[in-house]
Design an enzyme around this catalytic site. Structure first.
Site, PDB file in Angstrom:
ATOM      1  N   ASP A 193     104.763  -0.128  52.930  1.00 10.06           N
ATOM      2  CA  ASP A 193     103.329   0.151  52.940  1.00 10.06           C
ATOM      3  C   ASP A 193     102.669  -0.333  51.653  1.00 10.06           C
ATOM      4  O   ASP A 193     103.240  -0.219  50.558  1.00 10.06           O
ATOM      5  CB  ASP A 193     103.134   1.668  53.094  1.00 10.06           C
ATOM      6  CG  ASP A 193     101.683   2.074  53.154  1.00 10.06           C
ATOM      7  OD1 ASP A 193     101.014   1.705  54.140  1.00 10.06           O
ATOM      8  OD2 ASP A 193     101.220   2.756  52.218  1.00 10.06           O
ATOM      9  N   GLU A 205     103.323  -4.954  54.044  1.00 10.43           N
ATOM     10  CA  GLU A 205     101.909  -4.933  54.406  1.00 10.43           C
ATOM     11  C   GLU A 205     101.101  -5.433  53.214  1.00 10.43           C
ATOM     12  O   GLU A 205     100.604  -4.647  52.406  1.00 10.43           O
ATOM     13  CB  GLU A 205     101.473  -3.508  54.792  1.00 10.43           C
ATOM     14  CG  GLU A 205     100.020  -3.441  55.214  1.00 10.43           C
ATOM     15  CD  GLU A 205      99.366  -2.103  54.905  1.00 10.43           C
ATOM     16  OE1 GLU A 205      98.415  -1.738  55.603  1.00 10.43           O
ATOM     17  OE2 GLU A 205      99.783  -1.432  53.936  1.00 10.43           O
TER      18      GLU A 205
END
EC number: 3.2.1.1
Length: 468
Positions: free
Chosen positions: A250, A274
């Site tokens: 993330d 990400e």
């Protein structure tokens, strides 16, 4: 009667000759036009097939299912919901599932997991307002992972390393104020204090802070040990005790690519980051910063598809994308739990399932919103036919044609207009019968000796052609 038949025959023959000449003229015009329009400004970018079939249940490669969406039902039943779908997903062609963060977060039973508190509480301890997480218990999580493995489906954990949440107040000698940086997890593992966040005695900051949460410092040896060095640390525990096969990292803009590199060098598995940016060069730079140990979500492809399909300009598909630069490290997607901008989703799925990269299918698109049979068909095409490098053959506002050059390979035709379209295109097959594997056209044309053929596509639809 014979004269009438002869007259009819001669008339039909003349019409056939005229039609043939017309087709030949049209073919030559379209050949010239196609050669003029088919240039892809990024076709000379160095690409690689390295590990392209690493997660490969068929010639075309694997497919990830994002097995959650934002605010899935609370109450601790989500793992059971996902487990019940594994058999059907396997039959459809899914080769990996991506789960939400599995550890206890600050908001306990209400949290989607992106505010991590105790990295080792998977629904075991009564803290932060519940025993189970929003998604279920540790037992249910392990059952889900075991069932996926029985079907040879990999399971990817969502790993949030940038920030933590839920700590108690303490006097912070590095800021001169009280900060929420005192973490005493019930699992008894990975206690944290002010020295484990920014600023500290080692470094003042890193690449980014998210939402005002305490920013975990990966530069301290204590944090490194607990994340990837220790045999009972986060990475190796998730791998060895829970059975995870890979990682979705993330908000990787918040810390250096070296963090993922060190995790991967010590823990291994599959990794995708990400890095939320539509600039393909920046995505490539991030992949390189991990020493190519990780892939990246292809946000450049995502935004180009939005411009193309929602903006009715398919020339945008000639733009720069990570898969064009580094297909082996590009994870393509149409939507996810954070962003859902593309309205013309079936065109977008037709694009990612027929082009290079590691495609991701979103849970709600498959289970609730779109035509599941059509998605199953595109997944079959991806796995069985969509192989080899890619050439863009034609693109204008309404039409896009591309060819995959593998064995057997495909030609994909996207039509964003309100009428049937036809086009002569060059293939890799000479004197061969081809068909549309989507069923949207019933043509079965034969390619010419020079490998050209005329194909068609219905209004606002797509066709995918390959050897019959």
């Amino acid at each position: 009667m014979k004269r009438i038949i002869a007259q009819l025959f001669n008339g039909l023959l003349l019409m056939a000759i005229i039609a043939s000449c017309s087709d030949d003229t049209k073919l030559e015009e379209q050949r010239k036009h196609s050669n003029k329009k088919a240039t892809d400004p990024f076709s000379d970018v160095t690409r690689t097939d390295e590990n392209i079939n690493e997660r490969n249940p068929g010639p075309g490669g694997g497919i990830i299912m994002q097995a959650f969406y934002w605010d899935v039902p609370a109450g601790g039943t989500w793992y059971q919901t996902i487990e019940s779908k594994i058999s059907d997903w396997d039959a459809a062609g899914v080769s990996a599932i991506w789960l939400p963060p599995v550890s206890k977060a600050m908001n306990g039973p209400n949290s989607m997991g992106y505010d991590p508190f105790d990295y080792f509480d998977f629904g075991d301890y009564d803290q932060q307002g519940s025993v189970e997480t929003r998604f279920g218990s540790r037992t249910e999580l392990e059952s889900l992972i075991n069932t996926a493995h029985q079907y040879d489906i990999e399971v990817y954990a969502d790993i949030v390393l940038n920030h933590n949440s839920g700590g108690d107040l303490e006097a912070n000698p590095f800021t001169g104020t009280d900060t929420y940086t005192d973490y005493n997890p019930a699992s008894g593992k990975f206690y944290r204090s002010a020295s484990d966040f920014h600023p500290n005695a080692v470094v003042g900051s890193d690449e980014g802070v998210f939402g005002g949460f305490p920013d975990l410092s990966h530069s301290t040896s204590y944090v490194q040990d607990w994340l990837w060095n220790r045999s009972d640390g986060v990475g190796k525990y998730y791998r060895d005790e829970l059975g995870f096969d890979g990682w979705r990292f993330d908000y990787v803009k918040g810390f250096g690519g070296w963090v993922v590199r060190e995790w991967m060098n010590n823990v291994g598995g599959f990794a995708v980051g990400e890095y939320w940016d539509g600039n393909a060069q920046l995505l490539q730079d991030w992949v390189n910063s991990t020493n190519r140990t990780a892939s990246a979500f292809d946000f450049a492809c995502y935004y180009r598809m939005d411009e193309a399909f929602d903006g009715n300009d398919l020339t945008k598909l000639q733009g720069d994308m990570l898969w064009k630069r580094d297909a082996a490290k590009a994870v393509t997607f149409v939507t996810n739990h954070d962003t859902d901008e593309i309205w013309d989703k079936m065109h977008a799925y037709a694009y990612i399932f027929t082009h290079e990269g590691y495609p991701t299918l979103f849970y709600q698109d498959y289970e609730e919103w779109l035509d599941q049979d059509k998605l199953d068909n595109l997944m079959w095409i991806h796995r069985n036919l969509a192989t080899g490098g890619t050439d863009i053959l034609y693109a204008d506002n309404d039409e896009y044609v591309a060819r995959r050059n593998g064995n057997p390979g495909i030609v994909v035709y996207l039509n964003d207009s309100n009428q049937w379209l036809e086009r002569w295109v060059p293939t890799n097959w000479g004197n061969s019968v081809i068909k549309d594997y989507t069923g949207n056209s019933n043509w079965e044309p034969t390619t010419q000796n020079d490998q050209w053929v005329k194909i068609q596509c219905p209004p606002n639809s797509y066709t995918v052609w390959s050897l019959k």
